[in-house]
Design a protein around this motif. Sequence first.
Motif, PDB file in Angstrom:
ATOM      1  N   HIS A  88       0.834  -1.209   0.000  1.00 52.60           N
ATOM      2  CA  HIS A  88       0.000   0.000   0.000  1.00 52.60           C
ATOM      3  C   HIS A  88       0.869   1.259   0.000  1.00 52.60           C
ATOM      4  CE1 HIS A  88      -3.267   2.759   0.959  1.00 52.60           C
ATOM      5  NE2 HIS A  88      -2.543   3.222   1.965  1.00 52.60           N
ATOM      6  N   SER A  89       1.955   1.245   0.767  1.00 48.53           N
ATOM      7  CA  SER A  89       2.821   2.429   0.854  1.00 48.53           C
ATOM      8  C   SER A  89       3.515   2.708  -0.475  1.00 48.53           C
ATOM      9  CB  SER A  89       3.863   2.227   1.962  1.00 48.53           C
ATOM     10  OG  SER A  89       3.252   2.068   3.220  1.00 48.53           O
ATOM     11  N   VAL A  90       3.975   1.640  -1.162  1.00 47.58           N
ATOM     12  CA  VAL A  90       4.617   1.832  -2.467  1.00 47.58           C
ATOM     13  C   VAL A  90       3.613   2.355  -3.481  1.00 47.58           C
ATOM     14  CG1 VAL A  90       5.763   0.652  -4.386  1.00 47.58           C
ATOM     15  CG2 VAL A  90       6.386   0.096  -2.033  1.00 47.58           C
ATOM     16  N   ALA A  91       2.410   1.788  -3.463  1.00 48.15           N
ATOM     17  CA  ALA A  91       1.370   2.246  -4.390  1.00 48.15           C
ATOM     18  C   ALA A  91       1.047   3.723  -4.159  1.00 48.15           C
ATOM     19  CB  ALA A  91       0.118   1.392  -4.225  1.00 48.15           C
ATOM     20  N   LYS A  92       0.956   4.107  -2.920  1.00 46.13           N
ATOM     21  CA  LYS A  92       0.658   5.504  -2.582  1.00 46.13           C
ATOM     22  C   LYS A  92       1.787   6.422  -3.044  1.00 46.13           C
ATOM     23  CE  LYS A  92      -0.581   8.450   1.357  1.00 46.13           C
ATOM     24  NZ  LYS A  92      -0.799   8.473   2.838  1.00 46.13           N
ATOM     25  N   ALA A  93       3.039   5.989  -2.834  1.00 51.43           N
ATOM     26  CA  ALA A  93       4.192   6.800  -3.238  1.00 51.43           C
ATOM     27  C   ALA A  93       4.270   6.939  -4.759  1.00 51.43           C
ATOM     28  CB  ALA A  93       5.481   6.185  -2.700  1.00 51.43           C
ATOM     29  N   LEU A  94       3.748   5.933  -5.476  1.00 54.85           N
ATOM     30  CA  LEU A  94       3.729   5.993  -6.946  1.00 54.85           C
ATOM     31  C   LEU A  94       2.539   6.778  -7.475  1.00 54.85           C
ATOM     32  CD1 LEU A  94       4.728   2.336  -7.884  1.00 54.85           C
ATOM     33  CD2 LEU A  94       6.072   4.392  -8.329  1.00 54.85           C
ATOM     34  N   GLY A  95       1.620   7.160  -6.577  1.00 58.91           N
ATOM     35  CA  GLY A  95       0.445   7.908  -7.004  1.00 58.91           C
ATOM     36  C   GLY A  95      -0.736   7.035  -7.388  1.00 58.91           C
ATOM     37  N   THR A  96      -0.716   5.753  -6.964  1.00 58.38           N
ATOM     38  CA  THR A  96      -1.840   4.844  -7.245  1.00 58.38           C
ATOM     39  C   THR A  96      -2.319   4.216  -5.939  1.00 58.38           C
ATOM     40  OG1 THR A  96      -0.269   3.054  -7.706  1.00 58.38           O
ATOM     41  CG2 THR A  96      -1.075   4.341  -9.588  1.00 58.38           C
ATOM     42  N   PRO A  97      -2.879   5.010  -5.026  1.00 59.78           N
ATOM     43  CA  PRO A  97      -3.218   4.511  -3.683  1.00 59.78           C
ATOM     44  C   PRO A  97      -4.285   3.416  -3.662  1.00 59.78           C
ATOM     45  CG  PRO A  97      -4.162   6.688  -4.057  1.00 59.78           C
ATOM     46  CD  PRO A  97      -3.238   6.427  -5.197  1.00 59.78           C
ATOM     47  N   TRP A  98      -5.069   3.278  -4.730  1.00 62.17           N
ATOM     48  CA  TRP A  98      -6.143   2.274  -4.734  1.00 62.17           C
ATOM     49  C   TRP A  98      -5.745   1.020  -5.494  1.00 62.17           C
ATOM     50  CZ3 TRP A  98      -8.953   3.888  -1.071  1.00 62.17           C
ATOM     51  CH2 TRP A  98      -9.185   5.258  -0.890  1.00 62.17           C
ATOM     52  N   PHE A  99      -4.451   0.821  -5.658  1.00 61.84           N
ATOM     53  CA  PHE A  99      -3.934  -0.354  -6.346  1.00 61.84           C
ATOM     54  C   PHE A  99      -4.329  -1.628  -5.591  1.00 61.84           C
ATOM     55  CE2 PHE A  99      -0.459  -3.465  -6.792  1.00 61.84           C
ATOM     56  CZ  PHE A  99      -0.450  -3.625  -8.171  1.00 61.84           C
ATOM     57  N   LYS A 100      -4.745  -2.668  -6.329  1.00 56.24           N
ATOM     58  CA  LYS A 100      -5.244  -3.905  -5.715  1.00 56.24           C
ATOM     59  C   LYS A 100      -4.313  -5.116  -5.923  1.00 56.24           C
ATOM     60  CE  LYS A 100      -9.058  -2.111  -4.165  1.00 56.24           C
ATOM     61  NZ  LYS A 100      -9.277  -1.946  -2.708  1.00 56.24           N
ATOM     62  N   GLY A 101      -3.245  -4.963  -6.674  1.00 58.02           N
ATOM     63  CA  GLY A 101      -2.366  -6.099  -6.950  1.00 58.02           C
ATOM     64  C   GLY A 101      -1.356  -6.334  -5.841  1.00 58.02           C
ATOM     65  N   ASN A 102      -0.360  -7.181  -6.149  1.00 59.46           N
ATOM     66  CA  ASN A 102       0.671  -7.475  -5.154  1.00 59.46           C
ATOM     67  C   ASN A 102       1.912  -6.617  -5.382  1.00 59.46           C
ATOM     68  OD1 ASN A 102       2.095  -8.653  -7.313  1.00 59.46           O
ATOM     69  ND2 ASN A 102       1.287 -10.685  -6.860  1.00 59.46           N
ATOM     70  N   LEU A 103       2.865  -6.761  -4.490  1.00 55.08           N
ATOM     71  CA  LEU A 103       4.073  -5.928  -4.547  1.00 55.08           C
ATOM     72  C   LEU A 103       4.874  -6.179  -5.815  1.00 55.08           C
ATOM     73  CD1 LEU A 103       5.844  -3.848  -3.104  1.00 55.08           C
ATOM     74  CD2 LEU A 103       6.991  -5.752  -1.930  1.00 55.08           C
ATOM     75  N   LYS A 104       4.942  -7.432  -6.283  1.00 54.92           N
ATOM     76  CA  LYS A 104       5.696  -7.752  -7.494  1.00 54.92           C
ATOM     77  C   LYS A 104       5.165  -6.984  -8.703  1.00 54.92           C
ATOM     78  CE  LYS A 104       8.984 -10.688  -6.437  1.00 54.92           C
ATOM     79  NZ  LYS A 104      10.412 -10.359  -6.687  1.00 54.92           N
ATOM     80  N   LYS A 105       3.854  -6.808  -8.760  1.00 56.95           N
ATOM     81  CA  LYS A 105       3.273  -6.041  -9.878  1.00 56.95           C
ATOM     82  C   LYS A 105       3.669  -4.576  -9.786  1.00 56.95           C
ATOM     83  CE  LYS A 105      -0.687  -8.978 -10.994  1.00 56.95           C
ATOM     84  NZ  LYS A 105      -0.144  -9.327 -12.331  1.00 56.95           N
ATOM     85  N   LEU A 106       3.694  -4.036  -8.574  1.00 54.47           N
ATOM     86  CA  LEU A 106       4.130  -2.650  -8.405  1.00 54.47           C
ATOM     87  C   LEU A 106       5.597  -2.491  -8.786  1.00 54.47           C
ATOM     88  CD1 LEU A 106       2.484  -1.566  -5.034  1.00 54.47           C
ATOM     89  CD2 LEU A 106       2.046  -0.585  -7.279  1.00 54.47           C
ATOM     90  N   GLN A 107       6.379  -3.527  -8.530  1.00 55.24           N
ATOM     91  CA  GLN A 107       7.800  -3.455  -8.818  1.00 55.24           C
ATOM     92  C   GLN A 107       8.094  -3.498 -10.313  1.00 55.24           C
ATOM     93  OE1 GLN A 107       9.429  -5.418  -4.603  1.00 55.24           O
ATOM     94  NE2 GLN A 107       9.606  -6.591  -6.476  1.00 55.24           N
ATOM     95  N   ALA A 108       7.072  -3.685 -11.121  1.00 56.47           N
ATOM     96  CA  ALA A 108       7.248  -3.570 -12.566  1.00 56.47           C
ATOM     97  C   ALA A 108       7.536  -2.128 -12.960  1.00 56.47           C
ATOM     98  CB  ALA A 108       6.009  -4.076 -13.295  1.00 56.47           C
ATOM     99  N   SER A 109       7.169  -1.192 -12.086  1.00 52.22           N
ATOM    100  CA  SER A 109       7.471   0.215 -12.343  1.00 52.22           C
ATOM    101  C   SER A 109       8.978   0.422 -12.353  1.00 52.22           C
ATOM    102  CB  SER A 109       6.836   1.097 -11.263  1.00 52.22           C
ATOM    103  OG  SER A 109       7.374   2.406 -11.302  1.00 52.22           O
ATOM    104  N   PRO A 110       9.508   1.197 -13.296  1.00 46.95           N
ATOM    105  CA  PRO A 110      10.963   1.454 -13.328  1.00 46.95           C
ATOM    106  C   PRO A 110      11.420   2.434 -12.266  1.00 46.95           C
ATOM    107  CG  PRO A 110       9.874   2.676 -15.082  1.00 46.95           C
ATOM    108  CD  PRO A 110       8.812   1.829 -14.440  1.00 46.95           C
ATOM    109  N   TYR A 111      10.495   2.869 -11.402  1.00 47.98           N
ATOM    110  CA  TYR A 111      10.848   3.899 -10.422  1.00 47.98           C
ATOM    111  C   TYR A 111      10.849   3.393  -8.982  1.00 47.98           C
ATOM    112  CZ  TYR A 111       9.383   6.359 -14.645  1.00 47.98           C
ATOM    113  OH  TYR A 111       9.230   6.755 -15.963  1.00 47.98           O
TER     114      TYR A 111
END
Length: 485
Positions: A88-111
């Motif tokens: 949730h914290s990574v999603a919020k920091a990326l500007g997508t606070p309502w993200f429903k996936g797992n951390l691995k999907k968020l880590q697809a971001s190059p940032y």
Amino acid sequence: MSDIAAIECRFATYSRSTEEGDYSDYHFIKEIIHRPDGTIEPNTRGIVNYKRPFWITKKGMQNHKDKKEWELLENVNEFKSTQSELTHSVAKALGTPWFKGNLKKLQASPYVYGTDISSTAILKQYYSDKWEKRTKYSVAVFDTETDVLHGTGEIMMATVSYKTRLITVIQKKFLEGQSNPIERIRNLADKILEKYIRERNIKIEIAIVDKEIDIVKLTMTKAHQWMPDFLAVWNIEFDMDKIIAACERARVNIADILNDPKVPPKYRHFKFKKGPAKKTTASGKVMSIPPAARWHTIISPASFTWIDAMCTYKHTRIGEPEEPSYSLDAILQLKANITKLKFEQAKELTGLEWHQFMQEKYPLEYVVYNMFDCISMEILDEKTNDLSLSLPMFTGCSDFADFKSQPKRTSDKLHFFCLRNGRVVGSVSEEMTNDLDDLTPSLDGWIVMLQSYLVDDNGICLVKENPHLRTNVRIGAVDLDVAGS
């Protein structure tokens, strides 16, 4: 803190709250406290909602689509989060606070950076950076003996030994018909194990209990009181399966027994993850993995880490020739020049028949046999230092669960190396490929041959003054017709 010279972190265990709607988490840390006078003492510490760091590329620098292996710290913002809320914290920091996936999907971001490292490894490294202290890990040993006469498979007895202390707990029905069993067992132990009891100054405690589950409870109570760093078992799969079965039969929560009593109930948990018993080769062939080559993991917040001494012996010697046998008796003979206890009355028997005979005819001697299984393992580690030195040294800041994964251990080391040099490592996503990867030819079925100079020192001798000195000049042959076609 004036009475503390240094503190070592042996390991940390992560827990999430089991209460519904409670998103808190907990880290249980095993410490070794060093006093200014040179004395040391074990300690445990619990931290609720420890916040670990992660990093996100600054907005003005988010101008690339491909992931980077690392980024300069000056180009990223550091954030803090509990491990349980990290996604949730990574999603919020990326500007997508309502993200429903797992951390691995968020880590697809190059940032996204620094999310692959575990919070437990971060804590362990923190202690290491603050106090440069490295001492041997302490090792206790646990061993069970189970019923092989009546087909129940129940735990009949168990022993925990730790330096000068040893307790053996026996189920009452195993000693049925034996008069004064505790006194007689003690006398037998004094006679059969006299050399070891004297040299190691062992104080033996013997207890008789009514139920199988009481064996588990009492031995674990002692282990929690003694607080070793490792609780070692030879072939842990057998013993842990028996402990789990005993708890299930008694309908008790195994975490309440194996977790440290100081761990709050809502953070107690237990997980036994067995190492794979089979593997599939690149050619598709399925092969079995020998017991010693597996790596089992037990997650249970306590002042000690359960460890399989047999698997540790094997894996700290990767690259060495295979042993003919990884049985405890074989390794004791090889490394410590001792054997498991043998009895003249059963010298013609082996395997299951030996255990059946001893349980039926010589139950008191069998108890002493169980005691020495633990004492001998302590002696073995004092000879090899596998658990006290090698395993912790090879593992580094990583979790012991990741010991068998060299890429993970290397990644953890690289994380802190980069931070010390003003950089942070990128995070790994579920899919680390791109369109160009499809153009890479498969290596399936290829035969890889080393260049000749990597196999044999075949440099030619050219130095007149030293005619036997091989240089790096080599002779080769080329088929010109093939080369020119």
